[in-house]
Design an enzyme around this catalytic site. Structure first.
Site, short mmCIF file in Angstrom:
data_model
loop_
_atom_site.label_atom_id
_atom_site.label_comp_id
_atom_site.label_asym_id
_atom_site.label_seq_id
_atom_site.Cartn_x
_atom_site.Cartn_y
_atom_site.Cartn_z
N TYR A 4 1.04 -1.29 -0.07
CA TYR A 4 -0.13 -0.06 0.03
C TYR A 4 0.82 1.08 0.11
CZ TYR A 4 -4.21 2.75 0.96
OH TYR A 4 -5.34 3.61 0.88
N ASN B 48 -15.19 4.51 -0.10
CA ASN B 48 -15.74 4.23 -1.60
C ASN B 48 -16.38 5.17 -1.93
OD1 ASN B 48 -13.92 2.10 -1.60
ND2 ASN B 48 -15.38 0.67 -0.64
N ASN C 34 -18.98 -3.65 -10.18
CA ASN C 34 -20.02 -4.44 -9.27
C ASN C 34 -18.93 -4.27 -7.88
OD1 ASN C 34 -17.87 -6.33 -10.13
ND2 ASN C 34 -18.95 -7.74 -9.02
N VAL D 50 -16.78 0.80 -4.91
CA VAL D 50 -16.53 1.93 -5.65
C VAL D 50 -17.88 2.16 -6.77
CG1 VAL D 50 -15.09 3.53 -6.79
CG2 VAL D 50 -14.20 2.20 -4.63
N GLY E 241 -7.30 1.86 -9.03
CA GLY E 241 -6.95 0.83 -8.21
C GLY E 241 -5.98 -0.11 -8.88
N LEU F 99 -7.31 8.84 -2.89
CA LEU F 99 -8.19 9.62 -2.44
C LEU F 99 -7.40 10.43 -1.04
CD1 LEU F 99 -11.30 10.68 -2.06
CD2 LEU F 99 -11.49 8.88 -0.21
#
Ligand SMILES: NC(=O)c1ccc[n+]([C@@H]2O[C@H](COP(=O)([O-])OP(=O)(O)OC[C@H]3O[C@@H](n4cnc5c(N)ncnc54)[C@H](OP(=O)(O)O)[C@@H]3O)[C@@H](O)[C@H]2O)c1
Length: 351
Positions: free
Chosen positions: A65, A137, A163, A166, A252, A278
């Site tokens: 991350y 999200n 789906n 987000v 992503g 974000l």
């Protein structure tokens, strides 16, 4: 589990002790009992009701991350809580009020002590699980649709992983804002037929095929914004579906593969590609004014029922290993959440 008295359970916290993906989860994550420290004047003790498990939490546990805390750490970026106790200088919150902690890391705990300024009161009658999923999200979908390019009502946007949570928020917000959206999913069962809209089942591996399917839907009208959660070849497919000078926003890294874009799209069609996080968007001083309105707008839309995310399963905090494994599975019907020991006190614990 030890009890401090026969009736009172000590609060627990999840703790990440290793981020080596080759070790079993049970050797990387444990549950520990937490102390109840005294409160400073501006602090509030909150009892966590429900906590979301985000891809960001899983990436962090695998050392992938953008921000890696030092070990050991308590994970968790978002959830909803109840006020248990207030510091002597806190006058605008009362025990029993429901709150969402913003910008607080480490929420996978039964209880936390946080600064008053990190808490936003939310209605106690609203669905608690939806409130637990509000911070990351929906805000991502909002900022992607509102603050990357200037979209006019009726203009076309395309997104993959439609789906995902987000993706659901993007669909609901795009419909609310009057944008036309093409939703790409990788398997037919993921199409939310009941919601209407434009759906394509496409694995993102053949840019020509996606481009052709998109053209049939838009009748040749330009698709100005592409929202890419996957990376790899899926980025190339989305970029090829955009109009000249269209914008592809990569937010992503679900495939884990390097983002691939055709030189043709970059050079001859001037497709623009940008990354989005974000956390960086909120911390950029240039966005300060726009940032102030994000959560008030989202909370209003959530209370109107415009925003609603699907839930697959809620686990007890003590079942965190099962919850993480479930959350990492594909083909889910919605999010996997954790519940804290104070959830039974919440008046309404539906979705
Ligand atoms: N940049 C930011 O600031 C920011 C903020 C929030 C979220 N995100 C990112 O947004 C993405 C979605 O998050 P979420 O919480 O909404 O996800 P989610 O609800 O957990 O859903 C995961 C989605 O990913 C799909 N998926 C998983 N692996 C895939 C692969 N290899 N190829 C294609 N699709 C794949 C799943 O499809 P199936 O149903 O077919 O399995 C599902 O649609 C994540 O990458 C997350 O890190 C970024």
């Amino acid at each position: 589990m030890r009890h401090s008295s026969p009736e009172i359970l000590l609060p627990r916290a999840v703790e990440v002790i290793s981020v080596s993906p080759d070790k079993p989860l049970s050797d990387r994550i444990r549950i520990r009992e937490n102390v109840r420290p005294p409160l400073a004047p501006k602090e509030v003790r909150i009892g966590m009701l429900a906590m979301n498990i985000l891809p960001a939490d899983l990436l962090q546990m695998n050392h992938q991350y953008g921000h890696q805390p030092s070990l050991p750490y308590v994970p968790g970026h978002e959830g909803v809580a109840v006020v248990l106790e207030i510091g002597s200088e806190v006058s605008d919150l009362q025990p029993g009020e429901r709150v969402v902690p913003f910008g607080v890391f480490g929420v996978w705990s039964d209880e936390l002590v946080v600064q008053r300024r990190s808490l936003v009161p939310v209605p106690s009658h609203a669905p608690v699980l939806q409130q637990a999923m509000l911070a990351a999200n929906p805000a991502t979908a909002w900022v992607l649709l509102q603050h990357q390019v200037t979209l006019q009502p009726g203009q076309w946007v395309i997104q993959n992983a439609a789906n995902s949570a987000v993706g659901q928020c993007t669909r609901q917000l795009a419909s609310h804002l009057g944008f036309q959206l093409i939703n790409v999913v990788r398997r037919p069962e993921a199409v939310a037929y009941e919601e209407g809209g434009h759906w394509l089942v496409d694995d993102g591996q053949d840019p020509d095929s996606l481009q052709e399917s998109v053209r049939k839907i838009t009748q040749g009208e330009p698709v100005v914004l592409g929202l890419d959660a996957i990376g790899g070849k899926a980025s190339q497919a989305l970029a090829a579906s955009l109009c000249p000078r269209g914008r592809l926003v990569l937010y992503g890294l679900l495939s884990g593969d390097p983002c691939s874009i055709s030189a043709h799209d970059l050079i001859f069609r001037n497709v623009e590609v940008q990354g989005f996080w974000l956390a960086n968007w909120f911390s950029n001083p240039n966005n300060r004014q726009q940032a102030k309105s994000v959560y008030p707008a989202l909370m209003e839309l959530a209370s109107q029922g415009v925003l609603r995310m699907k839930v697959e399963k809620v686990y007890e905090l003590g079942e965190v290993h099962e919850a993480i494994a479930h959350s990492a599975q594909s083909e889910r019907q919605g999010k996997v959440l954790l519940k804290g020991m104070h959830l039974h006190n919440a008046m309404n614990n539906d979705q």
